[in-house]
Design a protein around this motif. Structure first.
Motif, mmCIF file in Angstrom:
data_model
loop_
_atom_site.group_PDB
_atom_site.id
_atom_site.type_symbol
_atom_site.label_atom_id
_atom_site.label_comp_id
_atom_site.label_asym_id
_atom_site.label_seq_id
_atom_site.Cartn_x
_atom_site.Cartn_y
_atom_site.Cartn_z
ATOM 1 N N TRP A 1 0.828 -1.202 0.000
ATOM 2 C CA TRP A 1 0.000 0.000 0.000
ATOM 3 C C TRP A 1 0.868 1.261 0.000
ATOM 4 N N ALA A 2 1.926 1.273 0.821
ATOM 5 C CA ALA A 2 2.739 2.477 0.984
ATOM 6 C C ALA A 2 3.531 2.800 -0.275
ATOM 7 N N SER A 3 3.814 1.779 -1.118
ATOM 8 C CA SER A 3 4.598 2.038 -2.330
ATOM 9 C C SER A 3 3.858 2.939 -3.307
ATOM 10 N N ASN A 4 2.528 2.988 -3.191
ATOM 11 C CA ASN A 4 1.701 3.776 -4.102
ATOM 12 C C ASN A 4 1.961 3.372 -5.555
ATOM 13 N N ASN A 5 1.992 2.083 -5.775
ATOM 14 C CA ASN A 5 2.294 1.529 -7.088
ATOM 15 C C ASN A 5 1.257 0.447 -7.367
ATOM 16 N N LYS A 6 0.753 0.400 -8.587
ATOM 17 C CA LYS A 6 -0.329 -0.551 -8.872
ATOM 18 C C LYS A 6 0.130 -2.000 -8.711
ATOM 19 N N TYR A 7 1.295 -2.306 -9.227
ATOM 20 C CA TYR A 7 1.804 -3.679 -9.115
ATOM 21 C C TYR A 7 1.983 -4.066 -7.651
ATOM 22 N N ALA A 8 2.568 -3.125 -6.905
ATOM 23 C CA ALA A 8 2.846 -3.419 -5.500
ATOM 24 C C ALA A 8 1.546 -3.627 -4.728
ATOM 25 N N LEU A 9 0.550 -2.772 -5.001
ATOM 26 C CA LEU A 9 -0.712 -2.876 -4.277
ATOM 27 C C LEU A 9 -1.393 -4.205 -4.577
ATOM 28 N N LEU A 10 -1.500 -4.548 -5.872
ATOM 29 C CA LEU A 10 -2.174 -5.798 -6.228
ATOM 30 C C LEU A 10 -1.375 -6.998 -5.717
ATOM 31 N N GLY A 11 -0.038 -6.914 -5.841
ATOM 32 C CA GLY A 11 0.798 -8.000 -5.322
ATOM 33 C C GLY A 11 0.619 -8.167 -3.832
ATOM 34 N N GLY A 12 0.558 -7.042 -3.120
ATOM 35 C CA GLY A 12 0.373 -7.098 -1.666
ATOM 36 C C GLY A 12 -0.955 -7.708 -1.289
ATOM 37 N N MET A 13 -2.036 -7.325 -2.020
ATOM 38 C CA MET A 13 -3.363 -7.867 -1.698
ATOM 39 C C MET A 13 -3.420 -9.366 -1.992
ATOM 40 N N ARG A 14 -2.834 -9.773 -3.121
ATOM 41 C CA ARG A 14 -2.810 -11.203 -3.451
ATOM 42 C C ARG A 14 -2.060 -11.982 -2.398
ATOM 43 N N SER A 15 -0.924 -11.416 -2.007
ATOM 44 C CA SER A 15 -0.094 -12.068 -1.010
ATOM 45 C C SER A 15 -0.837 -12.225 0.305
ATOM 46 N N ALA A 16 -1.515 -11.144 0.714
ATOM 47 C CA ALA A 16 -2.244 -11.187 1.974
ATOM 48 C C ALA A 16 -3.372 -12.198 1.900
ATOM 49 N N GLU B 1 8.893 -1.736 -5.388
ATOM 50 C CA GLU B 1 9.511 -0.413 -5.247
ATOM 51 C C GLU B 1 10.686 -0.416 -4.272
ATOM 52 N N TYR B 2 10.930 -1.539 -3.617
ATOM 53 C CA TYR B 2 11.991 -1.559 -2.612
ATOM 54 C C TYR B 2 13.331 -1.847 -3.262
ATOM 55 N N SER B 3 14.361 -1.186 -2.754
ATOM 56 C CA SER B 3 15.691 -1.431 -3.287
ATOM 57 C C SER B 3 16.670 -1.525 -2.118
ATOM 58 N N GLY B 4 17.866 -1.987 -2.396
ATOM 59 C CA GLY B 4 18.924 -2.021 -1.395
ATOM 60 C C GLY B 4 18.557 -2.846 -0.179
ATOM 61 N N PHE B 5 18.886 -2.316 1.004
ATOM 62 C CA PHE B 5 18.761 -3.133 2.198
ATOM 63 C C PHE B 5 17.330 -3.279 2.683
ATOM 64 N N ARG B 6 16.457 -2.365 2.269
ATOM 65 C CA ARG B 6 15.055 -2.538 2.667
ATOM 66 C C ARG B 6 14.487 -3.780 1.980
ATOM 67 N N PHE B 7 14.837 -3.950 0.728
ATOM 68 C CA PHE B 7 14.448 -5.166 0.006
ATOM 69 C C PHE B 7 15.052 -6.389 0.693
ATOM 70 N N ALA B 8 16.322 -6.235 1.113
ATOM 71 C CA ALA B 8 16.996 -7.358 1.767
ATOM 72 C C ALA B 8 16.237 -7.802 3.012
ATOM 73 N N PHE B 9 15.595 -6.870 3.729
ATOM 74 C CA PHE B 9 14.887 -7.274 4.942
ATOM 75 C C PHE B 9 13.652 -8.115 4.647
ATOM 76 N N PHE B 10 12.981 -7.847 3.533
ATOM 77 C CA PHE B 10 11.871 -8.723 3.157
ATOM 78 C C PHE B 10 12.379 -10.139 2.886
ATOM 79 N N MET B 11 13.491 -10.224 2.159
ATOM 80 C CA MET B 11 14.059 -11.542 1.836
ATOM 81 C C MET B 11 14.551 -12.228 3.106
ATOM 82 N N LEU B 12 15.180 -11.431 3.984
ATOM 83 C CA LEU B 12 15.692 -11.978 5.240
ATOM 84 C C LEU B 12 14.546 -12.569 6.058
#
Lengths: 337, 121
Positions: free
Chosen positions: A138-153, A235-246
């Motif tokens: 939701w916070a990314s304010n991106n269509k792909y991210a929002l739909l991906g987040g809802m599907r994931s949830a 929309e995440y890059s660098g270490f913030r992305f790494a925390f999702f993977m972690l």
């Protein structure tokens, strides 16, 4: 660990516990680093490739190099993103992933927190990660991210229900939510005393739901690279992305440890004459086997379709999990009491 | 009592560490990583095209229905867990009671099934 937690806690003791926990965190990070390497190697071998082999001997430093690469990458936050939520989401995904590890017992003596409600604690905290994923999308304010987040949830909450109901059979058999008591209840000397065999239906439901909770193939729809654009973390890059993977790989650790504790008899040897081998080794062996199986499943199965995914969760796993609860209760009523 | 409280201190330590790691890692990372924001870099990603309209688009109502189902069955587990823990001390009566309770929820599941809530379109 356990014995001196019975006395009043001094600041010195609290500091010691803190240092042990820091050491444990480093062990978990080491596990994640080499689990990723091992996963790439194993899947490589299964697909007749060699896997990573360039950085360091046998490619052993590949993941270390990846982590450093992520650390020095620019951290871009989109202009339109909700900054506060965008920054909180990766941390919020990681915090419950690490916190649930507090209740896992490794041997009779080696454990961190011995909670009466250990299993409930695990289930309750692991649910928070879903929130982080919706928040990130939701916070990314991106269509792909929002739909991906809802599907994931949607996927995670659909499979959380069979997951938590499938372990009810284990609770029925051991009469406790305390993970140490659950392991103790599986002590009979032989491997058929483990919950794996009396709870085989629960075990199968648990493994399927757990793989789905981990968002791994065959249930990796939220981040299906070949059909979606990455999903909630686009929309995440660098270490913030790494925390999702972690967070995802810490959950691999958590689920493998929980499977070992709930169904595979924890630190108990499979046969009485094998008791000479220390319990921690048995725990690690079973743990490593579960981790390997998760990678094995990933290499073997094709991805399911989204309509199959929801039907499987609600129409098959949930009724089967409920049936398992009542079969176990009936068995206890008729044969044990 | 000490036994009880101390174990929650351990849990608190784990949660604190879970918060500390992202904070420390991202703070250290700030010293290492470049920071050169440009306008195209900060625009919303849409496969390389100019982003069209709002990012927070309307999404399918279906997600709410799944959330609703989740709440119902997750609350059921809140009742199932204490029942399972105490089951050995209770009799056949509570088993029948739980079967009735789960049966009523199953009727709800069947209703949702019939209404095609569980079908993904």
């Amino acid at each position: 660990m356990g014995a001196w937690l019975d006395e009043p806690l001094t600041w010195g003791d609290a500091l010691a516990v803190f240092l042990w926990a820091v050491l444990f965190l480093l062990i978990v990070l080491g596990f994640v680093t080499y689990a990723i390497y091992y996963e790439r190697k194993v899947i490589g071998w299964m697909q007749l490739r060699v896997g990573p082999n360039r950085v360091g001997p046998f490619g052993l430093l590949q993941t270390v190099a990846d982590i450093f690469k992520l650390l020095i990458k620019e951290d871009t936050i989109p202009r339109k993103a909700d900054r506060l939520l965008f920054v909180i989401a990766p941390a919020l995904a990681f915090i419950p992933a690490f916190s649930v590890l507090a209740v896992i017992p490794y041997t009779e003596k080696l454990y961190f927190a011995d909670l009466n409600v250990g299993l409930l604690y695990y289930v309750a905290l692991s649910g928070i990660t879903t929130l982080a994923i919706v928040l990130g999308g939701w916070a990314s304010n991106n269509k792909y991210a929002l739909l991906g987040g809802m599907r994931s949830a949607a996927q995670m909450i659909s499979y959380e229900v069979p997951l938590v109901i499938s372990v009810t059979g284990v609770i029925l058999l051991s009469g406790s939510l305390n993970l140490r008591d659950i392991v103790a209840a599986q002590d009979g000397g032989w491997f058929w005393n483990w919950n794996l065999f009396p709870q085989i239906i629960g075990f199968v439901v648990f493994i399927i739901a757990a793989v789905s909770e981990l968002n791994r193939t065959p249930f990796d729809l939220p981040e299906a690279e070949s059909e979606l654009v990455a999903g909630y973390h686009v929309e995440y890059s660098g270490f913030r992305f790494a925390f999702f993977m972690l967070a995802e790989y810490v959950y691999v650790y958590a689920i493998a440890a929980l499977t070992t504790v709930l169904f595979l008899g924890g630190w108990h040897a499979p046969a009485p004459f094998l008791d000479v081998v220390p319990g921690i080794l048995w725990f690690l062996l079973k743990f490593a086997f579960v981790v390997f199986s998760l990678f094995w499943i990933r290499a073997s199965f094709p991805r399911v379709r989204v309509d199959q995914l929801m039907s499987l969760g609600w129409k098959v796993l949930l009724p089967v999990a409920l049936l398992n609860v009542f079969l176990t209760a009936l068995y206890l009523e008729l044969f044990v009491k | 009592m000490d036994h009880y409280v101390n174990h929650y201190v351990v849990v608190a330590i784990f949660i604190v560490l879970g918060i500390l790691l992202p904070v420390v890692a991202l703070t250290v990372g700030r010293l290492l990583r470049p920071h050169k924001p440009t306008d195209p870099k900060q625009s919303t990603y849409e496969s390389g095209n100019e982003p069209v309209g709002e990012g927070q688009v309307k999404f399918n109502i279906r997600y709410y229905l799944f959330a609703l189902m989740f709440v119902i069955f997750d609350v059921e587990t809140v009742f199932l867990y204490p029942w399972a823990v105490a089951y050995n001390k209770l009799g056949l009566f509570v088993l029948v009671e739980m079967i009735i309770f789960a049966g009523m929820l199953l009727i709800g599941l069947l209703y949702a099934w019939k209404k095609r809530v569980l079908k993904w379109i």
